[in-house]
Design a protein around this motif. Structure first.
Motif, PDB file in Angstrom:
ATOM      1  N   PHE A   1      34.200  25.607  45.586  1.00  0.00           N
ATOM      2  CA  PHE A   1      35.101  26.619  45.044  1.00  0.00           C
ATOM      3  C   PHE A   1      34.600  27.149  43.708  1.00  0.00           C
ATOM      4  CE2 PHE A   1      37.865  23.698  47.497  1.00  0.00           C
ATOM      5  CZ  PHE A   1      38.337  24.594  48.449  1.00  0.00           C
ATOM      6  N   ALA A   2      34.918  28.427  43.453  1.00  0.00           N
ATOM      7  CA  ALA A   2      34.639  29.051  42.159  1.00  0.00           C
ATOM      8  C   ALA A   2      35.931  29.663  41.628  1.00  0.00           C
ATOM      9  CB  ALA A   2      33.577  30.134  42.291  1.00  0.00           C
ATOM     10  N   THR A   3      36.160  29.548  40.308  1.00  0.00           N
ATOM     11  CA  THR A   3      37.373  30.103  39.693  1.00  0.00           C
ATOM     12  C   THR A   3      37.164  31.578  39.370  1.00  0.00           C
ATOM     13  OG1 THR A   3      36.588  29.243  37.564  1.00  0.00           O
ATOM     14  CG2 THR A   3      38.238  27.948  38.740  1.00  0.00           C
ATOM     15  N   VAL A   4      38.099  32.402  39.849  1.00  0.00           N
ATOM     16  CA  VAL A   4      37.988  33.860  39.735  1.00  0.00           C
ATOM     17  C   VAL A   4      39.366  34.432  39.413  1.00  0.00           C
ATOM     18  CG1 VAL A   4      37.606  35.976  41.074  1.00  0.00           C
ATOM     19  CG2 VAL A   4      35.995  34.080  41.268  1.00  0.00           C
ATOM     20  N   LEU A   5      39.391  35.508  38.616  1.00  0.00           N
ATOM     21  CA  LEU A   5      40.624  36.238  38.342  1.00  0.00           C
ATOM     22  C   LEU A   5      40.683  37.495  39.209  1.00  0.00           C
ATOM     23  CD1 LEU A   5      41.203  36.256  34.459  1.00  0.00           C
ATOM     24  CD2 LEU A   5      42.382  34.885  36.196  1.00  0.00           C
ATOM     25  N   GLU A   6      41.898  37.844  39.627  1.00  0.00           N
ATOM     26  CA  GLU A   6      42.143  39.069  40.394  1.00  0.00           C
ATOM     27  C   GLU A   6      43.185  39.896  39.660  1.00  0.00           C
ATOM     28  OE1 GLU A   6      42.409  39.350  44.956  1.00  0.00           O
ATOM     29  OE2 GLU A   6      44.509  39.293  44.309  1.00  0.00           O
ATOM     30  N   THR A   7      42.939  41.213  39.522  1.00  0.00           N
ATOM     31  CA  THR A   7      43.856  42.061  38.768  1.00  0.00           C
ATOM     32  C   THR A   7      43.837  43.492  39.288  1.00  0.00           C
ATOM     33  OG1 THR A   7      44.366  42.940  36.551  1.00  0.00           O
ATOM     34  CG2 THR A   7      42.053  42.517  37.052  1.00  0.00           C
ATOM     35  N   ASP A   8      44.903  44.234  38.981  1.00  0.00           N
ATOM     36  CA  ASP A   8      44.962  45.670  39.274  1.00  0.00           C
ATOM     37  C   ASP A   8      44.509  46.494  38.077  1.00  0.00           C
ATOM     38  OD1 ASP A   8      45.992  45.479  41.927  1.00  0.00           O
ATOM     39  OD2 ASP A   8      47.969  45.005  41.093  1.00  0.00           O
ATOM     40  N   VAL A   9      44.399  45.880  36.898  1.00  0.00           N
ATOM     41  CA  VAL A   9      43.978  46.590  35.695  1.00  0.00           C
ATOM     42  C   VAL A   9      42.503  46.956  35.828  1.00  0.00           C
ATOM     43  CG1 VAL A   9      43.774  46.482  33.184  1.00  0.00           C
ATOM     44  CG2 VAL A   9      45.655  45.295  34.335  1.00  0.00           C
ATOM     45  N   GLN A  10      42.154  48.188  35.437  1.00  0.00           N
ATOM     46  CA  GLN A  10      40.774  48.621  35.633  1.00  0.00           C
ATOM     47  C   GLN A  10      40.168  49.257  34.392  1.00  0.00           C
ATOM     48  OE1 GLN A  10      40.111  51.569  38.765  1.00  0.00           O
ATOM     49  NE2 GLN A  10      38.246  50.491  39.377  1.00  0.00           N
ATOM     50  N   PHE A  11      40.727  50.356  33.909  1.00  0.00           N
ATOM     51  CA  PHE A  11      40.080  51.125  32.843  1.00  0.00           C
ATOM     52  C   PHE A  11      40.842  51.072  31.521  1.00  0.00           C
ATOM     53  CE2 PHE A  11      38.684  53.770  36.658  1.00  0.00           C
ATOM     54  CZ  PHE A  11      37.512  53.047  36.799  1.00  0.00           C
ATOM     55  N   ARG A  12      41.338  49.893  31.162  1.00  0.00           N
ATOM     56  CA  ARG A  12      42.005  49.711  29.874  1.00  0.00           C
ATOM     57  C   ARG A  12      42.022  48.231  29.539  1.00  0.00           C
ATOM     58  NH1 ARG A  12      47.114  47.724  30.843  1.00  0.00           N
ATOM     59  NH2 ARG A  12      47.942  48.059  32.943  1.00  0.00           N
ATOM     60  N   ILE A  13      42.340  47.923  28.273  1.00  0.00           N
ATOM     61  CA  ILE A  13      42.461  46.537  27.837  1.00  0.00           C
ATOM     62  C   ILE A  13      43.815  45.997  28.288  1.00  0.00           C
ATOM     63  CG2 ILE A  13      42.627  45.028  25.814  1.00  0.00           C
ATOM     64  CD1 ILE A  13      40.701  46.865  24.380  1.00  0.00           C
TER      65      ILE A  13
ATOM     66  N   ASP B   1      36.517  30.447  48.103  1.00  0.00           N
ATOM     67  CA  ASP B   1      35.937  29.427  48.970  1.00  0.00           C
ATOM     68  C   ASP B   1      34.502  29.863  49.274  1.00  0.00           C
ATOM     69  OD1 ASP B   1      35.097  27.841  51.146  1.00  0.00           O
ATOM     70  OD2 ASP B   1      37.159  27.575  51.826  1.00  0.00           O
ATOM     71  N   MET B   2      33.518  29.126  48.767  1.00  0.00           N
ATOM     72  CA  MET B   2      32.120  29.529  48.891  1.00  0.00           C
ATOM     73  C   MET B   2      31.615  29.448  50.326  1.00  0.00           C
ATOM     74  SD  MET B   2      31.399  30.494  45.872  1.00  0.00           S
ATOM     75  CE  MET B   2      29.638  30.749  46.061  1.00  0.00           C
ATOM     76  N   ARG B   3      32.369  28.811  51.214  1.00  0.00           N
ATOM     77  CA  ARG B   3      31.954  28.731  52.618  1.00  0.00           C
ATOM     78  C   ARG B   3      32.401  29.948  53.400  1.00  0.00           C
ATOM     79  NH1 ARG B   3      34.781  22.942  52.450  1.00  0.00           N
ATOM     80  NH2 ARG B   3      36.152  24.332  51.263  1.00  0.00           N
ATOM     81  N   THR B   4      33.474  30.609  52.929  1.00  0.00           N
ATOM     82  CA  THR B   4      34.022  31.750  53.666  1.00  0.00           C
ATOM     83  C   THR B   4      34.127  33.010  52.824  1.00  0.00           C
ATOM     84  OG1 THR B   4      36.302  31.178  53.053  1.00  0.00           O
ATOM     85  CG2 THR B   4      35.404  30.166  55.054  1.00  0.00           C
ATOM     86  N   ASN B   5      33.948  32.872  51.489  1.00  0.00           N
ATOM     87  CA  ASN B   5      34.154  33.963  50.525  1.00  0.00           C
ATOM     88  C   ASN B   5      35.598  34.468  50.530  1.00  0.00           C
ATOM     89  OD1 ASN B   5      31.508  33.732  49.807  1.00  0.00           O
ATOM     90  ND2 ASN B   5      30.845  35.691  50.654  1.00  0.00           N
ATOM     91  N   LYS B   6      36.534  33.626  50.932  1.00  0.00           N
ATOM     92  CA  LYS B   6      37.945  33.990  50.917  1.00  0.00           C
ATOM     93  C   LYS B   6      38.545  33.672  49.556  1.00  0.00           C
ATOM     94  CE  LYS B   6      42.308  33.326  53.408  1.00  0.00           C
ATOM     95  NZ  LYS B   6      42.996  32.608  54.516  1.00  0.00           N
ATOM     96  N   PHE B   7      39.347  34.621  49.030  1.00  0.00           N
ATOM     97  CA  PHE B   7      40.027  34.406  47.756  1.00  0.00           C
ATOM     98  C   PHE B   7      41.345  33.689  48.001  1.00  0.00           C
ATOM     99  CE2 PHE B   7      42.969  35.751  44.370  1.00  0.00           C
ATOM    100  CZ  PHE B   7      42.256  35.328  43.250  1.00  0.00           C
ATOM    101  N   LEU B   8      41.528  32.550  47.322  1.00  0.00           N
ATOM    102  CA  LEU B   8      42.709  31.708  47.500  1.00  0.00           C
ATOM    103  C   LEU B   8      43.524  31.711  46.204  1.00  0.00           C
ATOM    104  CD1 LEU B   8      40.811  28.676  49.085  1.00  0.00           C
ATOM    105  CD2 LEU B   8      41.951  30.557  50.308  1.00  0.00           C
ATOM    106  N   PRO B   9      44.646  32.427  46.148  1.00  0.00           N
ATOM    107  CA  PRO B   9      45.442  32.485  44.908  1.00  0.00           C
ATOM    108  C   PRO B   9      46.001  31.117  44.532  1.00  0.00           C
ATOM    109  CG  PRO B   9      46.115  34.191  46.479  1.00  0.00           C
ATOM    110  CD  PRO B   9      45.229  33.242  47.223  1.00  0.00           C
ATOM    111  N   LEU B  10      45.981  30.824  43.224  1.00  0.00           N
ATOM    112  CA  LEU B  10      46.537  29.571  42.707  1.00  0.00           C
ATOM    113  C   LEU B  10      47.803  29.798  41.904  1.00  0.00           C
ATOM    114  CD1 LEU B  10      43.383  27.680  41.341  1.00  0.00           C
ATOM    115  CD2 LEU B  10      44.712  27.116  43.386  1.00  0.00           C
ATOM    116  N   THR B  11      47.707  30.712  40.913  1.00  0.00           N
ATOM    117  CA  THR B  11      48.798  30.913  39.962  1.00  0.00           C
ATOM    118  C   THR B  11      48.571  32.235  39.260  1.00  0.00           C
ATOM    119  OG1 THR B  11      50.012  29.891  38.130  1.00  0.00           O
ATOM    120  CG2 THR B  11      47.616  29.717  38.074  1.00  0.00           C
ATOM    121  N   LYS B  12      49.443  32.559  38.301  1.00  0.00           N
ATOM    122  CA  LYS B  12      49.291  33.796  37.536  1.00  0.00           C
ATOM    123  C   LYS B  12      49.262  33.469  36.047  1.00  0.00           C
ATOM    124  CE  LYS B  12      51.500  36.739  41.007  1.00  0.00           C
ATOM    125  NZ  LYS B  12      50.269  37.445  41.383  1.00  0.00           N
TER     126      LYS B  12
END
Length: 406
Positions: free
Chosen positions: A60-72, A85-96
């Motif tokens: 597994f690798a820790t990654v952030l997902e967001t809708d923010v794009q062109f601003r701070i 998941d490095m075996r499937t490249n599926k993003f598995l949400p944990l928390t916010k």
């Protein structure tokens, strides 16, 4: 004469090919980059460059997902912290979390005490910045500590605490919005702020160095409204020392420091006009710093604590400011560039033994990604040293990529 020219050209091409083959023999085989995050939203590694993003088993690798794009992002912007998941490249949400930015994510670290199942990350709870220890398998929060972390010791037992509210008013793209700490904006060198050492088991905290202690060690702040701040902090490989940068705005003077984690042996790395920018420890004594070599030009420099001899890396081919980081075995260093005039960002691999360099790729950043929402490449190595991960926007959205290394 024409035959001689043809023979000369053939010889030249042969020598170039031979040289390229010889150069490639100095480096491991590398794959083309593979996107490991899904399109449709923005994704980035959940920590700063050089910080390990993978579980020890590299599942597994820790990654952030967001809708923010062109601003701070602001305190109202929630990012989803998850695992790829490095075996499937599926993003598995944990928390916010609302304590994050595009440069350093939420400072997620895998803890060496449980390197395949437990992470620590920053969040905001009840108006205060905190760090949360979570079991990613059960998704259970194991502990909430009342301080945000800026780095974790190699043994996973301690962390450094810095002021992300002060960062927000000095280096906006590296701080957190929402006022979760006292920024003390009118105090140039606070006595009660600086770097602290946090015991992750007990939650106890003790000072390492204060801004007030740095006052005599840094250049004078000439602007009457200027204040000092501390941004990047990193434990040495054995965990006994810290490297950190002290900076002032709006003067933008920078001083590179090392210090023992108990607060002793504070040392300046360079003369005032060398500054310092990005860094990584090779071991407990040697570290890479990008700085103005002899106060003239940005270079990748290998520095030994307590010594005045500096080695420029890359034989003149790395004379720029990049985010360099060493492979786990110390044989390689990977670094990047800021966008060139054509917006290309380059990833380069350095052979530490031969000082030779190899370009791994160029990635063109769209002009919309700029300022505090820019997407620096920010390479990082996996625990086994067989993956190099990086962030990029070259396809038009912010995504995470991996290069396989043999």
């Amino acid at each position: 004469m024409r035959l001689i020219k043809l023979i000369s050209c053939f010889t030249l091409y042969f020598l170039i090919a031979l040289n390229s083959k010889a150069q490639l023999s100095m480096f491991p085989a590398v794959s083309v980059p593979v996107q490991i995050t899904p399109n449709g939203k923005e994704h980035l590694f959940a920590s700063y460059y050089g910080i390990n993003s993978w579980s020890k088993n590299q599942h597994f690798a820790t990654v952030l997902e967001t809708d923010v794009q062109f601003r701070i992002p602001t305190a109202l912007d929630t990012a989803t912290l998850g695992l790829v998941d490095m075996r499937t490249n599926k993003f598995l949400p944990l928390t916010k979390t609302t304590a994050w930015n595009f440069q350093q994510g939420c400072m997620a670290h895998w803890l060496a005490t449980n390197p395949d199942s437990v992470i620590i990350y920053n969040d905001m709870r009840n108006g205060k910045y905190v760090s949360v220890i979570m079991n990613v398998i059960t998704r259970k929060e194991l502990k909430i500590l009342p301080y945000p972390i800026g780095g974790v010791s190699p043994d996973g037992k301690e962390a450094v605490v810095i002021n992300f509210s002060r960062l927000r008013i000095t280096r906006t793209d590296y701080g957190y919005d929402g006022g979760g700490q006292d920024a003390q904006p009118s105090v140039r060198f606070p006595v009660n702020d600086g770097i602290f050492l946090l015991n992750l088991k007990t939650g106890s905290i003790k000072p390492v160095v204060s801004f007030a202690q740095l006052r005599s060690q840094v250049p004078e702040i000439k602007n009457p409204n200027g204040i000092e701040y501390i941004g990047h902090v990193l434990f040495s490989k054995g965990g006994s020392k810290l490297f950190f940068l002290a900076r002032a705005i709006p003067d933008w003077n920078t001083t590179s420091f090392t210090i023992n984690k108990d607060g002793s042996d504070l040392k300046r790395c360079f003369p005032d006009n060398w500054g310092g920018s990005h860094f990584d420890w090779l071991d407990d004594q040697r570290l890479l710093i990008t700085a103005l070599y002899e106060g003239k030009k940005n270079s990748h420099i290998l520095f030994t604590v307590g010594q005045s001899n500096f080695r420029k890396l890359g034989s003149g081919k790395l004379d720029y400011d990049g985010h360099g980081t060493f492979s786990p075995d110390g044989k390689w260093m990977v670094t990047d560039t800021y966008p060139a005039r054509n917006r290309d960002q380059t990833i380069t691999l350095l052979n530490m033994k031969t000082d030779s360099v190899l370009t791994l790729g160029n990635y063109r950043e769209p002009p919309e990604f700029k300022d505090g929402w820019r997407a620096d490449i920010h390479c990082r190595w996996s625990p086994n040293g067989d993956l190099i991960g990086f962030n990029s926007t070259h396809t038009g959205s912010r995504q995470v990529y991996v290069i396989k290394v043999k």
